[in-house]
Design an enzyme around this catalytic site. Structure first.
Site, PDB file in Angstrom:
ATOM      1  N   TYR A 206      21.855  29.267   2.671  1.00  6.21           N
ATOM      2  CA  TYR A 206      20.643  29.160   1.869  1.00  6.21           C
ATOM      3  C   TYR A 206      19.595  28.327   2.570  1.00  6.21           C
ATOM      4  O   TYR A 206      19.878  27.652   3.562  1.00  6.21           O
ATOM      5  CB  TYR A 206      20.959  28.558   0.492  1.00  6.21           C
ATOM      6  CG  TYR A 206      21.181  27.059   0.477  1.00  6.21           C
ATOM      7  CD1 TYR A 206      22.351  26.508   1.002  1.00  6.21           C
ATOM      8  CD2 TYR A 206      20.226  26.190  -0.039  1.00  6.21           C
ATOM      9  CE1 TYR A 206      22.555  25.136   0.983  1.00  6.21           C
ATOM     10  CE2 TYR A 206      20.426  24.808  -0.051  1.00  6.21           C
ATOM     11  CZ  TYR A 206      21.593  24.293   0.462  1.00  6.21           C
ATOM     12  OH  TYR A 206      21.801  22.933   0.454  1.00  6.21           O
TER      13      TYR A 206
ATOM     14  N   LYS B 276      23.970  25.567   6.986  1.00  7.04           N
ATOM     15  CA  LYS B 276      23.500  25.312   5.613  1.00  7.04           C
ATOM     16  C   LYS B 276      24.165  26.307   4.662  1.00  7.04           C
ATOM     17  O   LYS B 276      23.551  27.269   4.191  1.00  7.04           O
ATOM     18  CB  LYS B 276      21.970  25.405   5.553  1.00  7.04           C
ATOM     19  CG  LYS B 276      21.381  24.689   4.336  1.00  7.04           C
ATOM     20  CD  LYS B 276      19.909  24.441   4.511  1.00  7.04           C
ATOM     21  CE  LYS B 276      19.244  23.904   3.257  1.00  7.04           C
ATOM     22  NZ  LYS B 276      19.816  22.659   2.747  1.00  7.04           N
TER      23      LYS B 276
END
Ligand code: PDD
Length: 287
Positions: free
Chosen positions: A33, A149
Site C-alpha cells: 500500500y 510497505k
C-alpha cells in the site's frame, strides 16, 4: 456528499465498496500500500510514492495493476470525486483473488487494486504540532522485510494500541541491540546537542519513508547537518529535539518518551522550520 472509492476498475459508493472474500490481501495480507498527502489541491511527492509502490510490488513479485499514467489518472479522478483539497489517498494492491492456498495463484491472476480518498482537518495536525506528542518505546517484533510497505501491519496496530492505552500517540520500536528502528507508522529523528539531524540509515530495519527522503532534501536546503546513523532510547532522552515523520503529518515533535520529558517538554525550532519549508521542497502536482 457520499464518499466514492475505486475498486478494480470501478468507482463505487464507499459504503458498498468491497473485494472478494478470497482476496489474498484479506487472507494472507498478501499486498502492499501507499498513503499520499494532498495539500491545497496538490498531490505531494507522487513520483516517490509510485516508485516505492513499484519497488514493493516487485520485491513481492506482484504484477503492476496498470500503467503509471493510468494510475495517476485514477488517483486524480478518485480525489476529484471526493472533492479532496486537503487530505490523503490510500492505495492498496494485492496479489488478487484465488482459492486459498499459500503458494502463489496461477500466472495471469489479476492483482486487486483499491483506492480511497478522504479529507482531513488541518486543525487537528496543527494542534499536535503545537503541543507535541507522547511516545512509548516497544521491542521491535516485526518481520525482517519492513523495507517493503506491506499491508501486514498487525504488530504495528498492536504497538499503536499499546501506545494509546499508555496515553501516548506513537510507539517507537527498539531492535535487539538497543537501537531505535522507527515508529509504528512513522520514521524517527533526533536533533543532538550540536544541532545535527540524525535518523537511522534506511538500508535495513525501517521503511524508507518518503517524508524522510524529502526531509533530507529540506535539511540540506536549510543548511542543517544531517547524519544517517543509529541511535538509542538514551540518545532520544538526551536529544535537543525528537520528531517523527510520515506523509499526511510531515513531522510531529515528540515531547515525552516512556513518561520522561524530552528537552524542555515543548516542540523545538528545528522541526518547526522543517515543517514550514517542507512544501517548497516537496514535489507537487495539481489534482
Ligand atoms: N505510514 N514507517 C512506517 C512503519 C510507516 O508505516 C510509515 C508510513 C512511515 C513513514 O513513511 P512515509 O513518510 O512514506 O509516509 C515509516 C503510513 C502513513 C500509514 O501506514 O498510514
Amino acid at each position: 456528499m457520499p464518499r466514492i472509492s475505486y475498486v478494480n476498475g470501478q468507482y463505487v459508493p464507499h459504503a458498498q465498496a468491497g473485494v472478494h472474500i478470497e482476496d489474498r490481501g484479506y487472507q494472507f495480507a498478501d499486498g502492499v500500500y501507499e498513503v499520499c498527502e494532498v495539500r491545497h489541491g496538490y498531490i505531494v511527492d507522487i513520483t516517490r510514492h509510485l516508485d516505492r509502490l513499484n519497488r514493493s510490488l516487485s520485491e513481492l513479485r506482484i504484477a503492476a495493476p496498470m500503467s503509471r499514467a493510468a494510475l495517476v489518472t485514477v488517483i486524480r479522478e478518485t480525489l476529484r470525486r471526493n472533492k479532496v483539497k486537503n487530505g490523503l489517498f490510500y492505495m492498496q494492491v494485492t496479489r488478487g483473488v484465488a482459492r486459498r492456498d499459500h503458494v502463489f495463484p496461477a500466472e495471469g491472476t489479476r492483482p486487486s487494486i483499491v483506492i480511497t480518498a478522504k479529507s482531513t482537518d488541518p486543525s487537528i495536525i496543527a494542534r499536535k504540532n503545537a503541543g507535541g506528542i507522547k511516545a512509548i518505546s516497544v521491542p521491535d517484533n516485526r518481520w525482517d522485510r519492513v523495507d517493503i510497505k506491506t499491508i501486514g501491519l498487525l504488530p504495528n496496530a498492536m504497538a499503536r494500541q499499546q501506545a494509546k492505552e499508555a496515553g501516548a500517540q506513537e510507539a517507537i520500536y527498539v531492535d535487539r541491540d538497543g537501537f531505535v528502528t522507527e515508529g509504528a507508522a512513522t520514521n524517527v529523528w533526533i536533533v543532538d546537542a550540536d544541532g545535527t539531524l540524525i535518523t537511522r540509515p534506511a538500508e535495513h530495519g525501517i521503511l524508507r519513508g518518503i517524508t524522510r527522503t524529502t526531509l533530507i532534501d529540506v535539511g540540506a536546503k536549510l543548511g542543517l547537518e544531517i547524519a544517517e546513523r543509529k541511535f538509542t532510547v538514551a540518545d532520544m532522552l538526551a536529544a535537543r529535539e525528537v520528531f517523527i515523520t510520515a506523509a499526511t503529518s510531515i513531522c510531529f515533535p515528540v515531547v515525552s518518551l516512556d513518561g520522561q520529558t524530552i528537552a524542555n517538554g515543548h516542540p523545538g525550532s528545528v522541526s518547526q522550520n522543517i515543517r514550514e519549508a517542507f512544501f517548497d521542497v516537496a514535489e507537487k502536482i495539481a489534482i
